[in-house]
Structures are given as C-alpha cells and as structure tokens.
Design a protein around this motif. Sequence first.
Motif, PDB file in Angstrom:
ATOM      1  N   ARG A 102      32.906  26.166  47.574  1.00  0.00           N
ATOM      2  CA  ARG A 102      32.143  25.413  48.117  1.00  0.00           C
ATOM      3  C   ARG A 102      30.715  26.752  48.012  1.00  0.00           C
ATOM      4  O   ARG A 102      31.506  28.021  48.519  1.00  0.00           O
ATOM      5  CB  ARG A 102      32.686  25.696  49.195  1.00  0.00           C
ATOM      6  N   ASP A 103      29.904  26.729  46.833  1.00  0.00           N
ATOM      7  CA  ASP A 103      28.647  27.915  47.350  1.00  0.00           C
ATOM      8  C   ASP A 103      29.460  28.914  46.699  1.00  0.00           C
ATOM      9  O   ASP A 103      28.827  30.197  47.655  1.00  0.00           O
ATOM     10  CB  ASP A 103      27.977  27.831  48.614  1.00  0.00           C
ATOM     11  N   LEU A 104      30.271  29.434  45.847  1.00  0.00           N
ATOM     12  CA  LEU A 104      31.009  30.264  45.481  1.00  0.00           C
ATOM     13  C   LEU A 104      30.263  31.096  44.802  1.00  0.00           C
ATOM     14  O   LEU A 104      29.553  31.334  43.316  1.00  0.00           O
ATOM     15  CB  LEU A 104      32.023  29.658  44.869  1.00  0.00           C
ATOM     16  N   PHE A 105      29.665  33.039  44.971  1.00  0.00           N
ATOM     17  CA  PHE A 105      29.096  33.754  44.249  1.00  0.00           C
ATOM     18  C   PHE A 105      30.024  34.466  43.759  1.00  0.00           C
ATOM     19  O   PHE A 105      30.456  35.129  45.385  1.00  0.00           O
ATOM     20  CB  PHE A 105      27.683  34.148  45.383  1.00  0.00           C
ATOM     21  N   VAL A 106      29.802  35.137  43.134  1.00  0.00           N
ATOM     22  CA  VAL A 106      30.118  36.237  42.385  1.00  0.00           C
ATOM     23  C   VAL A 106      29.977  37.295  41.754  1.00  0.00           C
ATOM     24  O   VAL A 106      28.785  37.026  41.024  1.00  0.00           O
ATOM     25  CB  VAL A 106      31.462  36.343  41.817  1.00  0.00           C
ATOM     26  N   ALA A 107      29.332  38.848  42.320  1.00  0.00           N
ATOM     27  CA  ALA A 107      28.916  39.739  41.127  1.00  0.00           C
ATOM     28  C   ALA A 107      29.905  39.973  40.570  1.00  0.00           C
ATOM     29  O   ALA A 107      30.976  40.802  40.890  1.00  0.00           O
ATOM     30  CB  ALA A 107      28.908  40.836  42.857  1.00  0.00           C
ATOM     31  N   GLN A 108      29.560  40.182  39.847  1.00  0.00           N
ATOM     32  CA  GLN A 108      30.322  40.564  38.459  1.00  0.00           C
ATOM     33  C   GLN A 108      28.806  41.787  37.194  1.00  0.00           C
ATOM     34  O   GLN A 108      29.317  41.270  36.058  1.00  0.00           O
ATOM     35  CB  GLN A 108      30.238  39.299  37.337  1.00  0.00           C
ATOM     36  N   ALA A 109      28.399  42.336  38.522  1.00  0.00           N
ATOM     37  CA  ALA A 109      27.525  43.228  36.850  1.00  0.00           C
ATOM     38  C   ALA A 109      28.620  44.105  35.999  1.00  0.00           C
ATOM     39  O   ALA A 109      28.116  44.426  35.087  1.00  0.00           O
ATOM     40  CB  ALA A 109      26.758  43.593  37.560  1.00  0.00           C
ATOM     41  N   ALA A 110      29.403  44.448  36.349  1.00  0.00           N
ATOM     42  CA  ALA A 110      30.820  45.929  35.736  1.00  0.00           C
ATOM     43  C   ALA A 110      31.039  45.149  34.529  1.00  0.00           C
ATOM     44  O   ALA A 110      31.423  45.636  33.980  1.00  0.00           O
ATOM     45  CB  ALA A 110      31.298  45.645  36.847  1.00  0.00           C
ATOM     46  N   MET A 111      30.785  43.391  34.677  1.00  0.00           N
ATOM     47  CA  MET A 111      31.818  42.608  33.251  1.00  0.00           C
ATOM     48  C   MET A 111      30.242  42.179  32.406  1.00  0.00           C
ATOM     49  O   MET A 111      29.919  42.560  31.390  1.00  0.00           O
ATOM     50  CB  MET A 111      32.309  41.275  34.385  1.00  0.00           C
ATOM     51  N   GLY A 133      30.335  31.543  25.267  1.00  0.00           N
ATOM     52  CA  GLY A 133      31.321  32.705  24.852  1.00  0.00           C
ATOM     53  C   GLY A 133      32.256  32.379  26.874  1.00  0.00           C
ATOM     54  O   GLY A 133      31.522  32.376  27.679  1.00  0.00           O
ATOM     55  N   VAL A 134      33.350  33.645  26.392  1.00  0.00           N
ATOM     56  CA  VAL A 134      33.989  34.007  27.916  1.00  0.00           C
ATOM     57  C   VAL A 134      33.634  34.508  29.130  1.00  0.00           C
ATOM     58  O   VAL A 134      33.613  33.779  30.315  1.00  0.00           O
ATOM     59  CB  VAL A 134      34.901  34.606  27.390  1.00  0.00           C
ATOM     60  N   LEU A 135      32.725  35.382  28.695  1.00  0.00           N
ATOM     61  CA  LEU A 135      31.780  35.452  30.388  1.00  0.00           C
ATOM     62  C   LEU A 135      31.139  34.827  30.520  1.00  0.00           C
ATOM     63  O   LEU A 135      29.877  35.052  32.310  1.00  0.00           O
ATOM     64  CB  LEU A 135      31.347  36.764  29.917  1.00  0.00           C
ATOM     65  N   GLU A 136      30.185  33.910  29.728  1.00  0.00           N
ATOM     66  CA  GLU A 136      29.086  32.795  30.168  1.00  0.00           C
ATOM     67  C   GLU A 136      30.012  32.062  31.088  1.00  0.00           C
ATOM     68  O   GLU A 136      28.991  31.065  31.649  1.00  0.00           O
ATOM     69  CB  GLU A 136      28.295  32.367  28.939  1.00  0.00           C
ATOM     70  N   GLN A 137      30.537  31.436  30.717  1.00  0.00           N
ATOM     71  CA  GLN A 137      31.288  29.863  31.660  1.00  0.00           C
ATOM     72  C   GLN A 137      31.227  30.379  33.096  1.00  0.00           C
ATOM     73  O   GLN A 137      31.882  31.278  33.496  1.00  0.00           O
ATOM     74  CB  GLN A 137      32.994  30.021  31.286  1.00  0.00           C
ATOM     75  N   ARG A 138      30.866  29.666  33.227  1.00  0.00           N
ATOM     76  CA  ARG A 138      30.662  29.524  34.861  1.00  0.00           C
ATOM     77  C   ARG A 138      31.561  28.932  35.503  1.00  0.00           C
ATOM     78  O   ARG A 138      31.225  29.211  37.329  1.00  0.00           O
ATOM     79  CB  ARG A 138      29.291  28.319  35.204  1.00  0.00           C
ATOM     80  N   ASN A 139      32.963  28.025  35.149  1.00  0.00           N
ATOM     81  CA  ASN A 139      34.400  27.853  35.920  1.00  0.00           C
ATOM     82  C   ASN A 139      34.936  28.737  35.615  1.00  0.00           C
ATOM     83  O   ASN A 139      36.551  28.742  35.838  1.00  0.00           O
ATOM     84  CB  ASN A 139      34.735  26.768  35.669  1.00  0.00           C
ATOM     85  N   LEU A 140      34.860  30.422  35.637  1.00  0.00           N
ATOM     86  CA  LEU A 140      35.377  31.700  34.940  1.00  0.00           C
ATOM     87  C   LEU A 140      35.409  32.604  36.173  1.00  0.00           C
ATOM     88  O   LEU A 140      33.715  33.283  36.287  1.00  0.00           O
ATOM     89  CB  LEU A 140      35.730  31.955  33.615  1.00  0.00           C
ATOM     90  N   VAL A 141      36.324  33.301  36.270  1.00  0.00           N
ATOM     91  CA  VAL A 141      36.475  34.459  37.614  1.00  0.00           C
ATOM     92  C   VAL A 141      37.020  35.760  37.423  1.00  0.00           C
ATOM     93  O   VAL A 141      37.697  34.945  36.691  1.00  0.00           O
ATOM     94  CB  VAL A 141      36.620  34.033  39.118  1.00  0.00           C
ATOM     95  N   PHE A 142      36.655  36.090  37.249  1.00  0.00           N
ATOM     96  CA  PHE A 142      37.048  37.789  36.223  1.00  0.00           C
ATOM     97  C   PHE A 142      37.645  38.679  37.478  1.00  0.00           C
ATOM     98  O   PHE A 142      36.900  39.145  37.999  1.00  0.00           O
ATOM     99  CB  PHE A 142      36.428  37.975  35.172  1.00  0.00           C
ATOM    100  N   MET A 143      39.144  39.391  37.316  1.00  0.00           N
ATOM    101  CA  MET A 143      39.657  40.562  37.774  1.00  0.00           C
ATOM    102  C   MET A 143      38.750  41.715  38.028  1.00  0.00           C
ATOM    103  O   MET A 143      38.425  42.184  36.822  1.00  0.00           O
ATOM    104  CB  MET A 143      41.051  40.687  37.290  1.00  0.00           C
ATOM    105  N   GLY A 144      38.470  41.937  38.981  1.00  0.00           N
ATOM    106  CA  GLY A 144      37.710  43.244  39.171  1.00  0.00           C
ATOM    107  C   GLY A 144      36.304  42.548  39.694  1.00  0.00           C
ATOM    108  O   GLY A 144      35.749  44.037  40.539  1.00  0.00           O
ATOM    109  N   THR A 145      35.349  41.824  39.530  1.00  0.00           N
ATOM    110  CA  THR A 145      35.167  41.267  40.293  1.00  0.00           C
ATOM    111  C   THR A 145      34.164  40.985  41.582  1.00  0.00           C
ATOM    112  O   THR A 145      36.670  40.724  42.187  1.00  0.00           O
ATOM    113  CB  THR A 145      34.373  39.960  39.530  1.00  0.00           C
ATOM    114  N   ASN A 146      34.274  40.745  42.574  1.00  0.00           N
ATOM    115  CA  ASN A 146      34.045  40.922  44.181  1.00  0.00           C
ATOM    116  C   ASN A 146      33.600  39.053  44.122  1.00  0.00           C
ATOM    117  O   ASN A 146      32.513  39.230  43.646  1.00  0.00           O
ATOM    118  CB  ASN A 146      33.854  41.660  45.083  1.00  0.00           C
ATOM    119  N   VAL A 147      33.641  38.955  45.364  1.00  0.00           N
ATOM    120  CA  VAL A 147      33.125  37.184  46.112  1.00  0.00           C
ATOM    121  C   VAL A 147      31.797  38.151  47.211  1.00  0.00           C
ATOM    122  O   VAL A 147      32.433  38.241  47.640  1.00  0.00           O
ATOM    123  CB  VAL A 147      33.993  35.991  46.703  1.00  0.00           C
TER     124      VAL A 147
END
Length: 928
Positions: free
Chosen positions: A218-227, A246-260
């Motif tokens: 629900r309106d999920l925004f993730v800061a993943q500049a580090a990735m 690719g993996v990083l382009e998938q909009r339904n994946l979130v990655f360790m170390g990023t933040n909501v």
Amino acid sequence: MKAFQQGFSTFLRRRRARRHFERRPLLDTLAAATKGVPTLPSTTAPPSTAGAVPAAFGQDLLAAARDDPTQALARLRTQADGLDAAEAARRLARDGPNEVQHEPPLPGWLRLWRCYLNPFNLLLTALALLSILSADAKAAVVIGTMVALSTGIRFVQEGRSHRAAEGLRALVSNTATVRRPGQPAPLEIPVRTLVAGDVVALSAGDMVPADCRVLTARDLFVAQAAMTGESLPVEKFVQGTGTTAGVLEQRNLVFMGTNVTSGTATALVVATGGRSYFGTLAAHATATETTPNAFQAGVNSVSWLLIRFAAVMVPVVFLVNGFTKGDWLEAFLFALSVAVGLTPEMLPMIVTTTLAKGAVRLSSKQVVVKRLDAIQNFGAMDVLCTDKTGTLTQDQIALARHADAYGQDTDEVLHFAFLNSHYQTGLKNLLDRAVLAHVELPVELKLEEAYRKVDEIPFDFERRRMSVVVAALVNGQDHHHELICKGAVEEVLAACTRVRTQEPVDASLDGDRAMPTLPLDAALRARTQAVTAGLNAEGLRVVAVAVRTLPPGQTTYSVADETDLTLIGYIAFLDPPKETAAPALKQLAAHGITVKVLTGDNDLVTLQVCRQVGLPATAVLLGAQVEAMDDAALQAAAASHSVFAKLSPLHKERIVRALRAGGHVVGFMGDGINDAPALRAADIGISVDSAVDIAKEAADIILLEKSLLVLDEGVVEGRTTFCNMLKYIRMTASSNFGNVLSVLVASAFLPFLPMLPLQLLVQNLLYDIGQTGIPFDNVDPELVARPLQWNPADIGRFMLFFGPISSLFDLLTFSVMWWVFDASSVARQTLFQSGWFVVGLLTQTLVVHMLRTPKLPFLQSRAAAPLMAMTLAIMALGIWLPLGPLASDFRLEALPAAYYGWLVAILLGYCTLTTWMKRLYIRRHGWQ
C-alpha cells in the motif's frame, strides 16, 4: 454503527464526569524500542569496479518476482501467514544466521600478523637482524622484546576491543516483524534468525532485513540508492516488471539494506545473509581504497611527522659518529638505535587501548559506540543539532484538547481521530498512541460491529498527512465510506473546502442527514488559524482532523481522493519539557557546544518549548525560508539562528551541510525516518535505541537513553579519550627530539658513544612500558571543556618547544660526569654511560607527569593510579639496573653515592624549568 457511536459518546461523558483531564502512562511508547538496526555495514553504493556479481546470482529472486504471490509462496514451501516456529528453526540451522560478514573475523594468526605489520615494527625487526649479524645477541633480545611487547599488547587490546564492540552492539535492539501461523498478531524476532520463507511486515522507517518478494503493498516507497543509484525512493508493487528486466529493475523485489520511506507491505523472504544481493556483492567485491576519516588522517599526519623527522636526524647522527669515532659499523648500529628511540612503536597499541577503554567507559554512561573512530569526532563536536520531541521534551505525549474549528471542545473530533489512529497500519507515532491511550474503549463497545476498514493512504513527508477509509456499517452492511484525514494543520487545510459548524448535532453520525458545514472562505480560514495559533502559543502541538463522506462502491483509494474535505476540528497534545533539559543545555554550553533545534514541528510550539528550557530563541527560520535560500545564504543563516521549524528531511540535511561548510564539527541527534539524511550528512550521527531502523543504521553513536545529559557525559568521555591519545604523542615526540639533540651534541665532542646501542634500546623499552598506563589516566576538567581536534602543526611546535629542555639537562649531566666524576676517557666510558642512562630514563619518565597537564603535577593534578604505579616502577628499575646483578649484561656499572645528590638536583631543576616553560607556552599558544 449508531449504537457504537452513542456508546462512544456516553463513555466520553462519563469519563469527563470522573475527571477533567488525566495524563495516562503511555505504555505503548516502549514498543518503539523493539525495532533495531540490522547488523550490516554502511550501505554505500558499490563502485562499478568493485567486482562483479556472479552471473548465476539472482535466479531465485527473478523466479520469485515472475511468480504470482501464491506461486512464490509454494516455491519456498511456506504460506501467507508464514512459517511455524519449528520449520523456521530447521531452516535457520540449515542456512545459518541472516548476517552479512562485511569483514569476516580473522583467524588469530592473521590478526597477530596484522598487529605486527606496521612501519615501526618493521624498523625494529631490521635492527634486530642487523644486531644478530653483528654478533650483538643482547641487543637483538632487547629489540625482539620491544617488538613482542608492541605486537602482543596490541593483539590483546584489539581482541578485547572487538569483544567489547560485539557486546555493545548486542545492546542495540535488532528485530524484524514476522507472521507465524496461529499467532493473533505479528511477532518481533531477531533479524539474524530470519530465514527464507518467512513473511515479514514492513512499514515506514523499517530497514528491509533480507531480500524479499512483495506480497501486498500500500503506497510502498523504498529508498534503494545504495543498490541502484536512484536518488528518489522507488514505489514497489505486487506485480513484477517483466520477464526481460534484471533483478534490480523488478518492482516487486526489495533488498536487504534498503529502507522503507513510506507505506506498508507484507513480503516473502527469498534470500538471507550471504545469499542476499548485498551479501553476494560484498563477498565478490574487490578491495577498494577508502578515504581516511578525520581520526585516521590525524594519526597518519602525526606518524608521518615523526617519520620525516627521523629520516632527517638519523643520517646526521650516523655521519657525525662515523667521522668522529671512525667505527662506521658501531656508528650505524647507534644510528639505528636512535631511529628506534624516535619511533613511536607503541602508538598503535596506545591508540587501540585508549579507544577501546573509551568505548567501554562510554557504555557505562549509556552510550554505545558503533565505530571506535567516531570517539574523536564526538570530542571535536562544537555544534549539536537535535529534534525537540523527546530531547527537550519528555516524549510522553498526552492528549490535552479535542476541539472543533472554533476552539470549542467536542467529542466528534476525538471520535474520528480515534478511528484514524486505530485503523492505520503505518508508522504509529506518539500522537497515535496518545489518542488510543486517551480513549481506552470499554469492552462492551464492539468497534468491529460499527466499522470496517476499507483502505489506507499512508503518511509521507511531502503531504504531512495520512488518511484511513472506513465503511460505516448498518446491520452488517456498508452504509457509506468515511475518509478520515489527520495531519499537519496547513497541509490538511489545503485539502479542505468546508468547515464543520458550531451548530448542535445529534450524536449519530450515520449519514442520514448532511453534516452542517460552511464553505472554507478566507475569513473562516483566518479564524481557524487563529484558534490553532492560540493552542500553539500554549505549547500544545496541534493536529487537524478532516472527513469526507463517500458512497460505498469504491474499494481502493489514493492521494487523489484527499480533496474536498470537511474540517472537523483539532486534537492538541501536551509534551512537557524535561526537567533535565535546561541543566543539560547549560552543561553543553559550558563545554563549548552550541545547540540548535531542527524540527518539523510548528514554530510557535517549538519557540515556547525553547523558552521553557532556557534556549535562546529570538527568531526562528522556517522550512519555506530555507527552501528559498542558496547555499551561501543558508550558511550565514544557519550560523545566526538556533531554532529551525517546519523542516523537511532535505531541509535538515542542507542545514547540517551548511554548518559543516562554515567550519563547524556538527553532530546531529535524531530518531525518525526524516532524520536519516541529516544523520549521514553530519560529522557524527547520534541516535537512540528506540529509533527507527534507518536512523540507527545511519548513526555512529547510539544512546540507550534519549537525554542531553547522557549526551554531554558522552562528549566529555570522548574528549577524555582523545586527550589521553594526545598525551602520548606529545610526550613521546618532545622527549625523543630532546634525546636526539643530546646525542648529536655528545657525539660531536665525546671520544666515545654517549650511550651504547643496547643501553639506548633498554632505556626506550622501559619508557614504552611506562606509557602503557596512559589510556587509564585522569584528564583535567579544563582540558575537556572545549572541543578538541587534531592539529599536527601544534604537535610539531610542542616538540620543538619542550624537547630542548631535556637536552639542556642532558648536557648538564654530561658536564657533571666529565668534570665531577672524571668520566672523560674511553676507559671510563661505562661510568659516563651509566650516569646518562639513569638521568635520561628518569627525565623521560618524569616528563609524563610534567606534560600530562598544564597544572602543577602531583599537587594540582594527579595521574591515575595505573600510570603512577607504572612510572614509579620504571624509575625504581632504572636506578636499580646499574646496581643490580644485570648491570654487566647491559654494560652498566654502579654509580658513586655522590652521584645521587646531583641526580636529585638535576631532576628538581628539570621539573622547575619545565613548569616555567609550560606557563610561557600556555601564554603564547594555549595548551591544546
């Protein structure tokens, strides 16, 4: 629904009959302390040259992204409500903990090798080998002892430091929210126990604990500049991007170390620990050069200052002795011994021990040091930027007023505020908890029979408001939808077109008749703003509540629906100032630290709190004004203002950078999502254990108690640690410089060496042993009253000023030995060398006490017991060596009784002159 509303109003009336206002303990505020920062390295964006991720990596993630949620759950053999505890334990035993070893623990032998491997030890080893080749076994033993001492103490201290750091990190909570079958609510578990197949709940402020596939969002925004390098937060969805992405382009994946940054989600854990994208990247990255921080640069500059000095002086000593004595081999060995004397071989050990000791001391003051080097910046800080809530105030917010737009108390606004706080699932702040704690519904009121949650529009820092949509139920069926918006007054008013009037209404809010409202024209807007200004002036924090009634057909809502709202009124909160705030601010000011308040809160409330705690606040700079300024104007404004209000996260970051650009060492204390950019921008980021994950991850120092008094104690301890490091460097540099001057003069005029290489090495070894007590030494309060920074130029000046003092008394010793005791020939050189050995060692040891403080040593300022014991022991050993059975082994001999009268006179003269010169130095240059 009508029965619930009538019961709600009756409950509130009875509650008011019992008491006009009661402040309840907000037990829920403790819940914030259960969120922790994952034990990850700082997530800086990896350079493109840092090593490639294997081609096979990411296949599991891609497969999960391409599957629909049901297929993804089946692939990982789990279900929508997560794994049961037994299966999670089996997977944890199989896959290992969810940790990324950015720097895996070194085996003992390799850590020992690294402790040995520094330029100073290499120089000593070369000297030992040359001594063996020249059949000087005793010198080789002494030098080997020095190497073993330096390496061994550093090895032991680094081991203790590592264990202490691990223990301190364990004090910082570190959890993730997971679902478990059969559990009525999500559970908090340690992040390290997370496994593939777990289903985690994410909300604003959370660090993503593993690589996950989004199941609901629900309106999920993730800061993943580090990735990815994307500067703006990325919105995530349940659906994937496509089969070619690719993996990083998938909009339904979130990655360790990023933040909501905003919104909520549930996500399926796909990869943990070293199998995550971050972990795999770290494992395959090549080593990259890192820029030394201020502390490392300071140590390096001092080390190179001493090395350059040795590079100049040692060849001069070699040439002078070679030409005057004619024995070039002996001259070479003597020059190498002088090089050892100039080498601060104990510097790595002193630095490591002092930092580790400082970290342990800080932990006793409720301060956890995540990075030991940060201690120096802690002591150098001269500007502290901090939020208001919880720092200047008690962080125990209670609901004080619930009034309509005209300022009259009404239950209606509390009714809607309660529904909004109850049903929202994002980041529940203290205001929500205060509303829920204030109401405390009786058990006979069944909320679920009156309302059903339909949707939610989460909070973000641009809108500064959030909405909950509920269906009003009549006979179990949706009658109509109510969009209830709550947030900052200006932002809520911007979405309003009408205002609830003061006309009396029926307690029922079932929508059978329209709510009496008036258009929100300029006059009515001014009136409502006057009401909020009055509440702010009382020190109350005001939140606006607005409603929009909609037909029941719509099922999903977005920000676009936050329009045409009707302002219901305001809820106002009281957060009284802390009793400790005013004295803490005085202590910080006394220690040379200027406090600036940076808050997103209302300016009137902020000014009122600042006045109550005694913080000078004649003017306040608002976020809109910051937005309009260029960097130069902001730098000037940041220096002249102490209170900043209505700030966005980027405003805080800009102010911190502006202060740094003005030459200040800036600390930033924050605990919210909006504080993370400023925490990273500051010289030293300070957070608290109850902070959101991203704030703790960005911080260098964690306070276990959110208090400026605790912070002040930590600053003083940081300065104490830095002072003790500085003592060793200044003492060693000045003492060594004086010795070299003495050697040069004696070598030019004496027919023999003033001291044998072995004797010089033994003297240096004993001096080094005496220095091991410095990390435990006391520091005068005056020395930690102001911020401290590295200043290599000052160290060089100090060395040149105090070094010649010891040389002067060395020359006096030479004269006494030559003319008084007739040690003026090669045959009598042993007596001469013994006399200078004792004087040199005692003056070197006494200089520790003379230069550790600007005060009178022993009388006005006393060293700590460990340092006092070490120096007394070394002085006693120095006097005993020429008299004891080991004298012949070191080519020493017993000194005549009359010598000790001269020894006392020389030492008293040395102390007197050093004290007088110390006062002169302080008048000219200050102490540090």
